[in-house]
Motif scaffolding. Structure first.
Motif, mmCIF file in Angstrom:
data_model
loop_
_atom_site.group_PDB
_atom_site.id
_atom_site.type_symbol
_atom_site.label_atom_id
_atom_site.label_comp_id
_atom_site.label_asym_id
_atom_site.label_seq_id
_atom_site.Cartn_x
_atom_site.Cartn_y
_atom_site.Cartn_z
ATOM 1 N N SER A 1 0.813 -1.219 0.000
ATOM 2 C CA SER A 1 0.000 0.000 0.000
ATOM 3 C C SER A 1 0.846 1.268 0.000
ATOM 4 O O SER A 1 0.313 2.373 0.007
ATOM 5 N N ARG B 1 0.218 3.796 -2.765
ATOM 6 C CA ARG B 1 -1.023 4.549 -2.630
ATOM 7 C C ARG B 1 -0.870 5.626 -1.557
ATOM 8 O O ARG B 1 -1.326 6.745 -1.721
ATOM 9 N N ARG C 1 -1.345 9.583 -1.988
ATOM 10 C CA ARG C 1 -2.248 10.356 -1.127
ATOM 11 C C ARG C 1 -1.493 11.523 -0.505
ATOM 12 O O ARG C 1 -1.992 12.638 -0.431
ATOM 13 N N SER D 1 -5.474 -2.002 -3.337
ATOM 14 C CA SER D 1 -6.178 -0.795 -3.770
ATOM 15 C C SER D 1 -7.680 -1.063 -3.871
ATOM 16 O O SER D 1 -8.484 -0.171 -3.617
ATOM 17 N N ASP E 1 -8.885 -0.773 -0.463
ATOM 18 C CA ASP E 1 -8.797 0.634 -0.056
ATOM 19 C C ASP E 1 -9.947 1.452 -0.620
ATOM 20 O O ASP E 1 -10.509 2.305 0.056
#
Lengths: 353, 682
Positions: free
Chosen positions: B638, B641, B645, B675, B678
């Motif tokens: 992750s 990601r 972010r 993802s 998420d």
């Protein structure tokens, strides 16, 4: 506000420590936070978190470590105080269960913000926690009015009913003229005996005894200062016997003996002269004789011959004179008595003002 | 009286009694009239009113009645510990273990004092108390008569000197002095009671047992209870072959029924059951009659003598028929012994138990609590039992009466019954039982340990079955004054809170847990953390939760030298991070994040997202970059990601952007699956 300050203070500390830790771990020197940096061991966590103000949270790790060492080798075995139980008490709790019997003041059990003792300079008296002054003094926390009410209600079963006929003090006195008074004592010592408990006080109103004038006077003379003239009460206190019961019997015996003794008339009592009298009696006294004598002579000089002594005695002026003389003799020479005497003499002798 | 504390010098006027006596001797005689008859002619009061006064009769009551009445006005104080403890926050026990320890120490202090008084009576020769209290004065424990004679033997038996009595007995026998049957019997009594061991060791053990029973109910049922417990639980001295008792019994020139009975009872008490049975056969051969206590002992031994259920019951029945033949009237303990034997007879027990109770009724013997205890055990203990409504019938009976201790097993009833209520999950029955327990003096049957067990069972049942408000009310009422919750109770309470969606109470419960000293129970901590971190709450609650998390964190850190810190687990770490993040404490949360790496745990996506949210709220781009670094170094899928972010949501300076760019990706794997999950969350 204080709580908020404490919170922020602590947060500050945490931040600082976090930064230093980050630095250390980056340097690869140490991978666990040092023991000194921990605000407190879980065991005495409470003391360190809430009761210690924010300032002390900022004290250095070394200092903290030192304090741990001071308190003992193993901080886990050191007990902290629990929060006082007053915090958990309900507002409407049953207080008589908290203080059921007499007990010393317990600051953690009394939810009152009490202060006591000598105030510090320009300050207030010390608070209740660990305050010896509050423990020293007797308290009545177990005898609150609701507690006493409860006790009375519970003890009602042990009482007998009051006789309905005795609804007033006068009736009580009339039917039960003798009053006995005793006192019981308690203490938390080893002995339940108290020498003072044997004393018995007996009271009776003389008017309730069947006494004639002679007997009463004789009784008053016999008992001396035990008789109170104003209230007409005879008080006998007996304490010479070792037991209360014996003292009571002795008191009753004394009363009986006094009563019978006062009714007796001994031979020598007829020899009682004017000096032995308890009070001044006008009748047949010299004053009466002289007054009558004078009055009769006045009447004789005024040629009023048909006046007898009895008529004179019944007259207003003579009565007044008698009363004022009695008052003067029995009560003493007060201003009022003297002026009353003066007036009555003037009237008696018909002296115009 | 507070002033009374000052000591003997300070007396208080307790009662100022003043009464009136009448002078006249009326038709009735009154208290004071006898002494005042002499004044009979004194007052000329009217006879009419005289007649109306009716003086009430004096009431009498026993010495304790007033105190008991006053005591009845006092209720339990819900915030205080047991009355035996010091009412002081420092000295009050915190949990069950503490309270047990404290009560034990208090009792042992008392025993130490007794020991001093007993062993050094010469220092206690003054009687300070007035009137004297004999039970506080030392007893004479040294034998007064010297030499070897029957008198000396009797005295030693009276003083319970086992060894000395046996020695004197042997000397007397060697010298050829004839001994009376009574003396020998009483020596046998002594030997059988103590199982041929010196009574002092017994004393110590007694003392130990005393400790377990706190004040109130100890004195009432101590003696028989111990005796019985000894008999069945093989504690205490065992019956040795050919011990003094047996030897003396053998050389006795003549034996009567009492000698046999004593031997049987002693053997049963000290675990020689088969021997006891043989002795009983001997007794029958000698054509003696056994007494009821002997039969009780034999019936208790019956389940151990035989293997099969039916054989056990047959043997018990045999004893009962012998009782009938020998015209021995059974008593309550007989029936309790029968029921106790039936407990170990399985299905036979269930079929016969009610008949036994019927028989009791027929003989007009009131059952004690032990009877009901055995009944409940027979019908509810064990697997695959058919449901029965016997408990409600038992409760009907219990509610009607107030019990006095009659059987040592009486004390077990309330715990057994509460256990049955728990097994049945029947809160109504539990309430009824509790009412019965609070009635009269029934509460005295629960000693310290049983009390804790009873209430914690009751509380668990409440948590399971009741509305949360009621549970919390009970919790407040009971918690320190009746029992100390076990970790299981706390778990139950947490579950109840969870079910009722009242998680805001958790910080208060956590405070209690800290007081109870359960901060190092892993399962409890995890339950707390998972409940607190599961949902988002209003800010105030989150702050309170964060405080709890801080405490929990402290429990995981090394504190003392002798205490090993708790191990962090992935979930606890994650939950603590979540709690800190939600309370906006970014720094604390980051410190926890670092621990992931140190303890080789992997943070979940949820944890990292929460942390990132927190960093965003408090505007700490540094922390988010650190997070990305951390994720990258752990090789988490992750991390990409998170990086994107961070780039999107924060205003980064140039240096920060560079740092972010320079992070090396260890695991260059695709993050497709993460993802997906998420996207669900965001």
């Amino acid at each position: 506000m204080a709580a908020r300050a404490g919170l922020w203070g602590r947060a500050g500390l945490w931040c600082g420590e976090g930064l230093s830790l980050a630095g250390l771990s980056r340097a690869g020197l140490c991978c666990r936070p040092g023991p000194g940096g921990v605000p407190a061991a879980p065991c005495w966590g409470r003391a360190a978190y809430s009761s210690v103000p924010a300032v002390s949270d900022r004290e250095g790790p070394q200092q903290r470590e030192a304090s741990i060492r001071r308190r003992g080798r193993t901080p886990q075995s050191v007990r902290s105080s629990a929060p006082p139980r007053t915090e958990r008490m309900a507002v409407d709790q049953d207080w008589s269960s908290v203080y059921p019997t007499a007990a010393a003041f317990k600051p953690a059990s009394v939810p009152l913000p009490i202060r006591m003792g000598y105030p510090v300079k320009r300050g207030v008296p010390p608070p209740k926690e660990g305050n010896l002054e509050l423990i020293k003094i007797p308290n009545f926390l177990h005898l609150t009015p609701p507690a006493i009410k409860k006790h009375c209600a519970a003890l009602k079963d042990f009482c007998t009913e009051w006789p309905s006929a005795l609804d007033s003090d006068e009736k009580c006195e009339k039917h039960f003229p003798i009053e006995i008074e005793t006192v019981d004592y308690v203490s938390s010592g080893t002995s339940i005996r108290n020498p003072k408990a044997r004393v018995v006080t007996l009271r009776v109103k003389l008017s309730n005894l069947n006494l004639d004038d002679h007997a009463k006077k004789k009784l008053v003379k016999l008992v001396g200062e035990r008789y109170c003239r104003e209230t007409d009460v005879l008080t006998i206190v007996t304490d010479r016997c070792p037991l209360r019961r014996q003292n009571y019997d002795y008191g009753m015996h004394l009363l009986t003996v006094l009563y019978h003794e006062s009714w007796k008339t001994e031979k020598w009592e007829s020899e009682k002269s004017e000096e032995d009298m308890e009070e001044y009696i006008w009748e047949n006294s010299r004053s009466q004789k002289n007054a009558l004598d004078t009055l009769l002579r006045i009447k004789a000089s005024e040629n009023v011959s048909d006046v007898t002594e009895d008529e004179l005695l019944a007259s207003e002026a003579v009565k007044n004179y008698r009363n004022s003389v009695i008052a003067l003799k029995n009560e003493g020479e007060t201003e009022g008595n003297m002026s009353q005497y003066k007036e009555s003499v003037k009237k008696l002798l018909n002296i115009p003002a | 009286m507070a002033a009374g504390r000052a000591g003997a010098g300070c007396w208080q006027r307790a009662l100022w009694l003043s009464r009136r006596c009448r002078l006249q001797a009326g038709p009735e005689s009154y208290r004071c009239s006898s002494s005042s008859t002499a004044l009979g002619k004194a007052v000329d009061s009217s006879e009419v009113t005289e007649e109306e006064i009716v003086l009430p009769r004096r009431k009498t009551w026993n010495k304790l009645a007033v105190l008991q009445t006053l005591a009845s006005t006092v209720n339990r104080d819900p915030t205080a510990a047991h009355y035996m403890f010091q009412d002081d926050p420092f000295l009050m026990p915190r949990n069950a273990a503490n309270s047990r320890l404290y009560s034990l120490s208090k009792e042992s202090g008392r025993n130490a004092a007794k020991y001093i008084v007993k062993n050094f009576p010469q220092y206690f020769d003054k009687t300070f108390a007035e009137p004297n209290v004999p039970c506080l004065m030392p007893e004479t424990l040294t034998p007064q008569t010297e030499g070897v004679s029957e008198e000396a033997l009797k005295e030693r038996i009276k003083l319970r000197r086992v060894k000395e009595s046996v020695d004197i007995f042997d000397q007397l026998v060697q010298a050829g002095t004839p001994l009376s049957l009574e003396t020998t019997n009483s020596l046998l009594d002594l030997l059988c009671f103590y199982g041929d061991e010196e009574s002092t060791s017994e004393n110590e053990e007694e003392a130990k047992k005393d400790l377990e029973e706190p004040g109130v109910n100890a004195s009432e049922e101590k003696a028989p209870k111990r005796q019985f417990q000894r008999g069945l639980q093989s504690s205490g001295p065992r019956w040795r072959d050919n011990n003094h008792a047996e030897r003396i019994f053998k050389i006795m020139p003549e034996r009567n029924a009492h000698s046999y009975c004593t031997m049987i009872r002693g053997m049963v008490k000290h675990g020689a059951f088969a021997k006891a049975y043989d002795m009983y056969i001997d007794l029958l051969n000698e054509r003696h009659k056994a007494d009821v206590h002997t039969f009780n002992a034999l019936i208790r031994a019956a389940p151990i003598l035989k293997e099969k259920f039916t054989e056990r019951w047959e043997l018990t029945k045999e004893f009962l028929t012998h009782m009938a033949q020998q015209e021995v009237q059974p008593n309550l303990l007989t029936f309790n012994a029968v029921l106790k034997a039936l407990r170990r007879c399985g299905g036979v027990g269930r079929s016969m138990a009610l008949l036994v109770v019927k028989e009791m009724e027929a003989l007009d013997i009131e059952p004690s609590l032990a009877t009901y205890d055995h009944l409940l055990s027979i019908f509810y203990r064990g697997v695959d039992l058919p449901p029965s409504g016997i408990i409600s019938e038992v409760l009907d009976e219990v509610e009607k009466r107030s019990f006095t201790p009659q059987d040592p097993d009486d004390a077990n009833f309330f715990s057994t019954a509460m256990q049955v209520c728990c097994d049945l999950k029947d809160i109504k029955l539990a309430y009824r039982l509790n009412k019965g327990m609070e009635k009269g003096d029934n509460w005295k049957f629960l000693d310290m340990d049983r009390l804790n067990g009873y209430w914690s069972k009751f509380f668990s049942l409440l948590c399971m079955m009741e509305q949360i408000e009621v549970v919390l009310k009970w919790y407040k009422e009971m918690s320190p004054s009746l029992f100390y919750p076990t970790p299981k109770n706390i778990l139950d309470l947490l579950q109840a809170l969870d079910a009722a969606n009242q998680l805001e109470v958790i910080p208060a419960v956590w405070e209690d847990v800290k007081q109870l000293g359960f901060t190092r129970r892993q399962e409890l901590l995890e339950e707390f953390l998972s409940l607190m971190s599961r949902d988002q709450h209003p800010d105030e609650i989150q702050l309170a939760f964060a405080k709890c998390a801080e405490d929990i964190k402290a429990a995981h850190e090394p504190a003392g030298r002798e205490q090993v810190p708790l191990e962090w687990t992935g979930s606890t770490l994650g939950n603590v991070v979540v709690l800190f993040s939600r309370a906006g404490r970014t720094q604390d949360a980051w410190n926890m994040m670092e621990l992931f790496q140190q303890t080789n745990r992997i943070p979940t996506d949820k944890v990292m997202n929460e942390f990132l949210n927190c960093a965003k709220q408090t505007n700490c781009p540094e922390e988010s970059i650190k997070l990305v670094k951390l994720a990258a170094s752990l090789g988490l899928p992750s991390s990409h990601r998170l990086k994107s972010r961070t780039e999107e949501e924060f205003e980064l300076s140039e240096i920060q952007k560079k740092t972010l760019e320079s992070i090396k990706w260890d695991g260059d794997s695709s993050d497709s699956d993460s993802s997906d999950s998420d996207s669900d969350r965001e």
